[in-house]
Design an enzyme around this catalytic site. Structure first.
Site, PDB file in Angstrom:
ATOM      1  N   LYS A 112       0.820  -1.212   0.000  1.00 33.62           N
ATOM      2  CA  LYS A 112       0.000   0.000   0.000  1.00 33.62           C
ATOM      3  C   LYS A 112       0.861   1.274   0.000  1.00 33.62           C
ATOM      4  O   LYS A 112       0.420   2.306  -0.484  1.00 33.62           O
ATOM      5  CB  LYS A 112      -0.922   0.035   1.235  1.00 33.62           C
ATOM      6  CG  LYS A 112      -1.823  -1.182   1.414  1.00 33.62           C
ATOM      7  CD  LYS A 112      -2.990  -1.178   0.467  1.00 33.62           C
ATOM      8  CE  LYS A 112      -4.126  -2.119   0.860  1.00 33.62           C
ATOM      9  NZ  LYS A 112      -3.817  -3.531   0.957  1.00 33.62           N
TER      10      LYS A 112
HETATM   11  C1  LIG Z   1      -4.475  -4.649   0.630  1.00 37.10           C
HETATM   12  C2  LIG Z   1      -3.728  -5.912   0.646  1.00 37.10           C
HETATM   13  C3  LIG Z   1      -4.050  -6.968  -0.231  1.00 37.10           C
HETATM   14  C4  LIG Z   1      -5.234  -6.904  -1.162  1.00 37.10           C
HETATM   15  O1  LIG Z   1      -5.071  -5.928  -2.167  1.00 37.10           O
HETATM   16  P1  LIG Z   1      -6.335  -5.396  -2.956  1.00 37.10           P
HETATM   17  O2  LIG Z   1      -5.828  -4.279  -3.797  1.00 37.10           O
HETATM   18  O3  LIG Z   1      -7.319  -4.930  -1.931  1.00 37.10           O
HETATM   19  O4  LIG Z   1      -6.873  -6.541  -3.756  1.00 37.10           O
HETATM   20  C5  LIG Z   1      -3.247  -8.091  -0.213  1.00 37.10           C
HETATM   21  N1  LIG Z   1      -2.212  -8.204   0.644  1.00 37.10           N
HETATM   22  C6  LIG Z   1      -1.886  -7.233   1.493  1.00 37.10           C
HETATM   23  C7  LIG Z   1      -0.749  -7.426   2.425  1.00 37.10           C
HETATM   24  C8  LIG Z   1      -2.618  -6.043   1.518  1.00 37.10           C
HETATM   25  O5  LIG Z   1      -2.288  -5.066   2.381  1.00 37.10           O
END
Ligand SMILES: *Cc1c(COP(=O)(O)O)cnc(C)c1O
Length: 470
Positions: A112
């Protein structure tokens, strides 16, 4: 570049407004009016270039004239200077045809950060230029909140409120959010699930007066600017493996469908992508939909990969828009069916198109543990549970074609040390950054699962003056 809503009833907006708006006023999600396409020669010329240069080339046509080229470049440079690895997102080989794209070298150790570090800078710059302030609100199942808080802490034009499900995020995730001392950061622990938090955020955006009075801005994965920023690492990883002259297959641990949709964006922009594979934990609504065409909400089960413990996958709407030939009426129909009955069905022609774009697979807890152990034994690479879902699904859906497969590693194992230990028996060495979290004071407000209470709390604590943005 202009953007349209997947539900067709919201105004067409330029990039800057889309950046500050998040969710469209008709409840839909913004997508580019047309996909800008990079020539194969332009993509090839990016081979060997630093991450920030590739980002600038990929993002420029999507940003349009919202930022001058030099301003965009300096925000990109600053955003990725916060990463602790030279390559920003290094690619590691796990076996002959399998690669791991480490997206977790940012300040909060999850992918993120890649989008959020850039988004916060762009938002702050756009607001400052307009002489405005905004209240950023977001819901998190763990990683988004920390990344958003880290990116927005101390920024002049923004107050940030992050809702997380009380007691349902890992301790490291919670401490990353609650130990940030800056006064513009506010943590709300809601006595409910992530979906409750996400629904409240949606409802606050749907409340026109509140939205205007608080000058709300969204940073959840529905924000187009986040998806856009994530498209960049599909380019850098493909280039490292011989792209655009060799197609690459991607396996993406998925929840809200933002990360994998960024792969679809990269493909529309000209990157040869063989297949995008959705990897889910036992909360498998996306995998079921790809296999059967039936999108049906069931209960959320808690797993060791909490960022994927969801049943409402917001960004999936963007792909639905695409596989329905960009027909907003069709999307409207599916979404009202979802609202009324908790389900919808993708018709056969559209399902075929969906299956052409995406494969899918699921990993249960035992398979996650086995993937962590096997990968560690064979390569020394310690996977977090989310990334392990992807590696399991990569094996389950392996091609015979020897197309290189890239698994997206979405978090560092140190973010989930208890889960990794109990699944695999392996002790996770904690980096200094994580150890330090345990010594800091936490700040959070626990609130009931009640929209009015949360709205009152935000109104009472933001420094945006009611009506200021009207
Ligand atoms: C947010 C997240 C996901 C999922 O990603 P999306 O974009 O919501 O599909 C997978 N793994 C981790 C560690 C995340 O923080």
């Amino acid at each position: 570049m202009n953007y349209v809503s997947t539900r067709g009833q919201a105004p067409v907006l330029g990039f800057e407004d889309v950046l500050l708006t998040g969710l469209a006023s008709d409840g839909g999600l913004y997508v580019p009016e047309t996909w800008p396409v990079l020539k194969q020669s332009e993509i090839r010329a990016l081979r060997g270039r630093p991450y920030a240069d590739v980002a600038h080339a990929v993002l420029s046509p999507l940003v349009g004239d919202a930022f001058a080229p030099a301003e965009l470049k300096s925000m990109i440079d600053e955003a990725y200077a916060t990463f602790s690895h030279q390559a920003v997102v290094p690619l590691k080989q796990l076996s002959e045809d399998l690669w791991l794209l480490e997206l977790f070298h940012g300040p909060t150790l999850a992918f993120k950060d890649v989008a959020m570090q850039l988004l916060a800078r762009m938002m702050d710059a756009a607001l400052t230029r307009r002489g405005q302030r905004a209240t950023v609100i977001g819901a998190t199942s763990g990683d988004t909140g920390g990344a958003a808080i880290e990116a927005f802490r101390g920024r002049k034009a923004v107050d940030i409120f992050i809702l997380h499900p009380h007691g349902r995020v890992s301790e490291v995730q919670r401490r990353q959010m609650t130990t940030v001392p800056e006064a513009n950061v506010h943590n709300i622990a809601v006595e409910g699930t992530f979906d409750d938090c996400q629904n409240m955020v949606k409802a606050m955006f749907g409340d026109t007066a509140f939205r205007r009075n608080m000058a709300l801005a969204g940073v959840n994965s529905i924000n187009w600017a986040r998806i856009m920023a994530q498209a960049v690492y599909y380019f850098t990883s493909a280039l490292a493996l011989g792209g655009p002259d060799r197609p690459v297959r991607y396996v993406v641990p998925s929840g809200n469908f933002g990360d994998i949709f960024a792969g679809y964006v990269a493909k529309q922009m000209g990157l040869p992508v063989e297949q995008l594979v959705i990897a889910t934990n036992v909360n498998d609504i996306l995998a079921r939909t790809v296999h059967t065409g039936r999108y049906e909400i069931t209960g959320v089960v808690e797993t060791s990969s909490p960022s994927m413990d969801i049943q409402i996958s917001s960004n999936f709407e963007r792909l639905l828009f695409e596989v329905h030939g960009r027909n907003a009426d069709s999307v409207q129909r599916l979404m009202s069916s979802l609202k009324q009955s908790g389900a919808f069905t993708v018709e056969s022609d559209e399902l075929v198109r969906l299956q052409q774009e995406c494969g899918a697979g699921t990993a249960d807890e035992a398979q996650v543990g086995a993937a962590i152990k096997a990968t560690f034994g064979a390569t020394g690479e310690l996977l977090d549970p989310h990334s392990a879902v992807g590696v399991h699904v990569a094996g389950q859906t392996a091609h015979e074609s020897h197309v290189p497969t890239v698994c997206l590693a979405t978090a560092h194992a140190a973010k989930f040390p208890e889960a990794v230990k109990s699944l695999s028996g392996i002790d996770v060495p904690l980096p200094e950054r994580v150890v330090a979290l345990y010594e800091k004071t936490e700040r959070l407000d626990v609130l009931p699962n009640d929209l009015a209470a949360v709205q009152a709390h935000i109104a009472g604590n933001t420094s945006v003056e009611a009506g200021a943005a009207a």
